[in-house]
Design an enzyme around this catalytic site. Structure first.
Site, PDB file in Angstrom:
ATOM      1  N   HIS A   8      10.642  -7.411   5.788  1.00 13.62           N
ATOM      2  CA  HIS A   8       9.338  -7.332   6.441  1.00 13.62           C
ATOM      3  C   HIS A   8       9.201  -8.517   7.365  1.00 13.62           C
ATOM      4  CE1 HIS A   8       5.043  -6.869   7.069  1.00 13.62           C
ATOM      5  NE2 HIS A   8       5.208  -5.635   6.643  1.00 13.62           N
TER       6      HIS A   8
ATOM      7  N   ASP B 142       7.087   0.752   1.796  1.00  6.67           N
ATOM      8  CA  ASP B 142       7.663   2.062   2.100  1.00  6.67           C
ATOM      9  C   ASP B 142       8.722   2.473   1.095  1.00  6.67           C
ATOM     10  OD1 ASP B 142       6.142   2.653   4.245  1.00  6.67           O
ATOM     11  OD2 ASP B 142       7.480   1.721   5.704  1.00  6.67           O
TER      12      ASP B 142
HETATM   13  N1  CMC Z   1      18.459  -4.579   5.143  1.00  2.00           N
HETATM   14  C1  CMC Z   1      19.408  -5.540   5.248  1.00  2.00           C
HETATM   15  N2  CMC Z   1      19.242  -6.678   5.947  1.00  2.00           N
HETATM   16  C2  CMC Z   1      18.087  -6.847   6.556  1.00  2.00           C
HETATM   17  C3  CMC Z   1      17.049  -5.911   6.482  1.00  2.00           C
HETATM   18  C4  CMC Z   1      17.265  -4.738   5.741  1.00  2.00           C
HETATM   19  N3  CMC Z   1      16.351  -3.788   5.634  1.00  2.00           N
HETATM   20  N4  CMC Z   1      15.994  -6.340   7.186  1.00  2.00           N
HETATM   21  C5  CMC Z   1      16.351  -7.523   7.712  1.00  2.00           C
HETATM   22  N5  CMC Z   1      17.611  -7.834   7.332  1.00  2.00           N
HETATM   23  C6  CMC Z   1      18.355  -9.034   7.704  1.00  2.00           C
HETATM   24  C7  CMC Z   1      18.831  -8.933   9.144  1.00  2.00           C
HETATM   25  O1  CMC Z   1      20.084  -8.294   9.236  1.00  2.00           O
HETATM   26  C8  CMC Z   1      18.869 -10.377   9.544  1.00  2.00           C
HETATM   27  O2  CMC Z   1      20.023 -10.953   9.025  1.00  2.00           O
HETATM   28  P1  CMC Z   1      20.831 -12.070   9.867  1.00  2.00           P
HETATM   29  O3  CMC Z   1      19.873 -13.233   9.989  1.00  2.00           O
HETATM   30  O4  CMC Z   1      22.035 -12.378   9.019  1.00  2.00           O
HETATM   31  O5  CMC Z   1      21.170 -11.440  11.177  1.00  2.00           O
HETATM   32  C9  CMC Z   1      17.677 -11.002   8.804  1.00  2.00           C
HETATM   33  O6  CMC Z   1      17.463 -10.138   7.670  1.00  2.00           O
HETATM   34  C10 CMC Z   1      16.399 -11.063   9.617  1.00  2.00           C
HETATM   35  O7  CMC Z   1      16.182  -9.793  10.215  1.00  2.00           O
HETATM   36  P2  CMC Z   1      15.217  -9.586  11.468  1.00  2.00           P
HETATM   37  O8  CMC Z   1      15.451  -8.232  12.065  1.00  2.00           O
HETATM   38  O9  CMC Z   1      15.302 -10.757  12.386  1.00  2.00           O
HETATM   39  O10 CMC Z   1      13.803  -9.642  10.791  1.00  2.00           O
HETATM   40  P3  CMC Z   1      12.477  -9.019  11.359  1.00  2.00           P
HETATM   41  O11 CMC Z   1      11.373  -9.807  10.790  1.00  2.00           O
HETATM   42  O12 CMC Z   1      12.510  -8.866  12.824  1.00  2.00           O
HETATM   43  O13 CMC Z   1      12.545  -7.538  10.749  1.00  2.00           O
HETATM   44  C11 CMC Z   1      11.972  -5.481   9.824  1.00  2.00           C
HETATM   45  C12 CMC Z   1      11.579  -6.956   9.977  1.00  2.00           C
HETATM   46  C13 CMC Z   1      10.914  -4.767   8.996  1.00  2.00           C
HETATM   47  C14 CMC Z   1      12.035  -4.832  11.223  1.00  2.00           C
HETATM   48  C15 CMC Z   1      13.361  -5.401   9.148  1.00  2.00           C
HETATM   49  O14 CMC Z   1      13.321  -6.039   7.879  1.00  2.00           O
HETATM   50  C16 CMC Z   1      13.866  -3.969   9.002  1.00  2.00           C
HETATM   51  O15 CMC Z   1      14.445  -3.426   9.951  1.00  2.00           O
HETATM   52  N6  CMC Z   1      13.640  -3.335   7.792  1.00  2.00           N
HETATM   53  C17 CMC Z   1      13.993  -1.963   7.601  1.00  2.00           C
HETATM   54  C18 CMC Z   1      12.874  -1.077   8.147  1.00  2.00           C
HETATM   55  C19 CMC Z   1      11.656  -1.051   7.232  1.00  2.00           C
HETATM   56  O16 CMC Z   1      11.775  -0.895   6.024  1.00  2.00           O
HETATM   57  N7  CMC Z   1      10.461  -1.128   7.850  1.00  2.00           N
HETATM   58  C20 CMC Z   1       9.200  -1.017   7.138  1.00  2.00           C
HETATM   59  C21 CMC Z   1       8.408  -2.289   7.146  1.00  2.00           C
HETATM   60  S1  CMC Z   1       7.061  -2.194   5.934  1.00  2.00           S
HETATM   61  C22 CMC Z   1       5.950  -1.092   6.633  1.00  2.00           C
HETATM   62  C23 CMC Z   1       5.101  -1.743   7.623  1.00  2.00           C
HETATM   63  O17 CMC Z   1       4.293  -2.617   7.268  1.00  2.00           O
HETATM   64  O18 CMC Z   1       5.207  -1.351   8.816  1.00  2.00           O
END
Ligand code: CMC
Length: 399
Positions: free
Chosen positions: A260, A316
């Site tokens: 998240h 989710d």
């Molecule tokens: N599985 C594995 N690794 C992950 C995941 C995941 N679901 N999410 C983030 N990471 C890792 C990512 O690979 C990165 O690693 P590194 O630093 O080694 O490259 C690190 O964590 C940071 O990721 P980020 O993309 O910079 O983090 P963010 O804050 O931009 O992403 C997110 C937040 C929700 C987009 C992301 O966690 C994601 O894509 N999750 C899966 C989709 C999901 O479940 N979304 C629903 C969110 S809850 C509902 C809502 O409130 O909308």
């Protein structure tokens, strides 16, 4: 004035709000000061919506009046069905919902009335009618007769009634109600931000809600719950979980339902849902699915660095099996989220308008400067530098 770039706006505070508070490091979410866990356990969607819109819990008479006002708005204008029937049956329900929320404006004489009282009435209509739009589209696309809303039912009961044509059990409507409470608001998430940007231009509530629905659709936001369920069905059974998840992680792919932007601790919405989802799955013969989610959580959290990165299950992850256990089609999951978040979106719009300032950030221009304009018949090759994304390839209307 010195400006700094903040891609994704993760370090920018773009609004004041009194609706919800998030402490991502500690895993805290409060609606108007009430912990989300206590609301999920004790409140209802109607009461939670009233709380978000009024800044305090209602007394019994206020809640009863509010519930009646919502019930009186479940019906949609009959002409909305013409709009609905013009949408291809193959359209995704979120795309249909985006069109239908927008279309509601045409049949609301107050659509462009910017007064606070009219906006409150529009907020109520949007929350009351969104389930009707979702259920009607779902039944229509399946060739089933439309089930009219029942204005004696709660919003969750009525939603399931219109979707299935059968009165839900108390346990089923409670399960949906809990999900509605948990998703109702969440700070300045992407879709709420979209709603606030739209209303900040002094556009109308329906336009703001339409922006929000379109923004929620994305798999990085509201679309993740559907993807969680698709993943579970693809895995199929408990003994295949380990290999599937470990190889996905080895390929550096994301596990849907984890991580998240704000929470770097356990998503507080998932805490109660996790135990609740187990009960719902068990009651409906879907316990094996729930056991798969538990195993996925164990594997992901055991990965090196994952807890340091703050990756935990989000709301989710456990709402997916709950919706599935309620018999909902996978592509309706995000619509459920929208039906709930409509209360937050509209509440934020009203809050934005109460102290409005046009939301208009800057972009960091990274293209060229000082180019010399040439008439089209004198140009032999592209004149802009290859750093400009729009001219990296050649655009052609016939391509
Ligand atoms: N599985 C594995 N690794 C992950 C995941 C995941 N679901 N999410 C983030 N990471 C890792 C990512 O690979 C990165 O690693 P590194 O630093 O080694 O490259 C690190 O964590 C940071 O990721 P980020 O993309 O910079 O983090 P963010 O804050 O931009 O992403 C997110 C937040 C929700 C987009 C992301 O966690 C994601 O894509 N999750 C899966 C989709 C999901 O479940 N979304 C629903 C969110 S809850 C509902 C809502 O409130 O909308």
């Amino acid at each position: 004035m010195t400006l700094s770039v903040d891609k994704g706006l993760g370090n920018t505070i773009a609004a004041d709000t009194q609706l919800s508070f998030i402490d991502g490091a500690k895993g805290v979410l409060e609606y108007v000061g009430f912990d989300i866990d206590s609301l999920a356990r004790n409140s209802t969607f109607e009461e939670t919506t009233w709380l978000l819109w009024n800044g305090r819990l209602p007394i019994a008479r206020e809640l009863a009046d509010f519930s009646k006002q919502l019930q009186a708005e479940y019906e949609i204008d009959p002409r909305m069905m013409d709009v609905l029937r013009s949408i291809p049956r193959t359209a995704s329900p979120m795309d249909a919902l985006r069109t239908l929320v927008s279309a509601l404006a045409h049949f609301d004489v107050e659509a462009d009335d910017p007064s606070p009282a009219a906006n409150q009435r529009k907020a109520l209509r949007l929350v009351a009618k969104t389930p009707t739009l979702i259920a009607n589209f779902n039944r229509w696309r399946k060739g089933k007769p439309i089930v009219s809303p029942d204005s004696t039912l709660t919003l969750a009961q009525n939603f399931l009634w219109m979707l299935t044509g059968a009165l839900p059990t108390a346990a089923m409507s409670r399960a949906l109600d809990v999900c509605l409470v948990l998703h109702a608001d969440h700070g300045l998430n992407a879709s709420t931000f979209a709603a606030r940007v739209t209303i900040s231009t002094q556009s109308d509530m329906y336009s703001a809600a339409t922006s929000a629905v379109g923004t929620l659709k994305g798999p990085l936001h509201g679309g993740a719950n559907q993807e969680v369920m698709e993943m579970l069905l693809e895995i199929g059974q408990l003994d295949k979980v380990d290999e599937y998840i470990k190889s996905k992680l080895a390929r550096k792919e994301r596990i849907m339902g984890f991580g998240h932007r704000v929470y770097k601790a356990y998503d507080p919405r998932a805490t109660y849902l996790k135990t609740f989802a187990k009960q719902v799955a068990s009651d409906t013969g879907n316990l094996p699915l729930y056991e798969m989610t538990r195993r996925i959580e164990e594997i992901v959290l055991a990965q090196p660095n994952i807890i340091e990165k703050g990756i935990f299950p989000n709301v989710d992850f456990y709402s997916a099996t709950t919706y599935y256990s309620l018999g909902l089609d996978l592509d309706l999951f995000t619509c459920m989220f929208a039906a709930s978040r409509m209360s937050g979106w509209t509440g934020h719009c009203i809050e934005q308008l109460a102290a409005n300032k046009l939301i208009r950030p800057h972009a960091d221009y990274t293209g060229p400067h000082g180019l010399v304009y040439q008439p089209v018949d004198q140009r032999s090759k592209p004149t802009t530098s290859s750093t400009s994304p729009s001219v990296k390839g050649t655009m052609s209307v016939t391509a």
